[in-house]
Design an enzyme around this catalytic site. Sequence first.
Site, PDB file in Angstrom:
ATOM      1  N   GLY A   1       0.568  -0.901   0.174  1.00 19.53           N
ATOM      2  CA  GLY A   1       0.235   0.732   0.098  1.00 19.53           C
ATOM      3  C   GLY A   1       0.913   1.380   0.305  1.00 19.53           C
ATOM      4  O   GLY A   1      -0.012   2.226   0.361  1.00 19.53           O
ATOM      5  N   CYS A   2       2.091   1.002  -0.106  1.00 17.83           N
ATOM      6  CA  CYS A   2       2.936   2.293  -0.106  1.00 17.83           C
ATOM      7  C   CYS A   2       3.830   2.695  -1.567  1.00 17.83           C
ATOM      8  O   CYS A   2       3.769   1.231  -2.121  1.00 17.83           O
ATOM      9  CB  CYS A   2       4.435   2.071   0.655  1.00 17.83           C
ATOM     10  N   ALA A   3       3.491   3.614  -1.748  1.00 23.56           N
ATOM     11  CA  ALA A   3       4.755   3.673  -3.610  1.00 23.56           C
ATOM     12  C   ALA A   3       5.811   3.401  -3.454  1.00 23.56           C
ATOM     13  O   ALA A   3       6.647   2.669  -4.504  1.00 23.56           O
ATOM     14  CB  ALA A   3       4.303   5.032  -3.613  1.00 23.56           C
TER      15      ALA A   3
END
Length: 136
Positions: free
Chosen positions: A49-51
């Site tokens: 969910g993190c870029a």
Amino acid sequence: MATPAFEEIVEDFEFLEDWEDRYRHVIEQGKAMEPLDDAFKVPATKVHGCASQVWLHPMIESGVFKFDGDSDALIVRGLIAVLRSLYNGLPVAEVPKVDAGAELARLGLNDHLSAQRSNGLRSMIERIRQVAQENA
């Protein structure tokens, strides 16, 4: 309910006039952290969910919550440092009770992070809460 380490960051932010200075301060917090050992940069510790690439390695000793982390992005590494100041040293049962959104709002982070960074920050907080709830 914030730790003394987090209150120190809040105080630092009160003295920093503009967001660019605050942004630099967050990055400096991340640079000051010890890097996470590569042995802990595995799929089990990766936060989705993190870029950017993010790893959180939680530890619970004698009922006290602590985690280390790392990222390939400087600002995210700084956000990990801020979260460490918010959560490290709390009794594990207290971790899920922390209103991270409200505490981080005291820093004005919500207004200055991109949507992707905000989503990543929420994913990190969720991982921390999940680990704490499973071990409370």
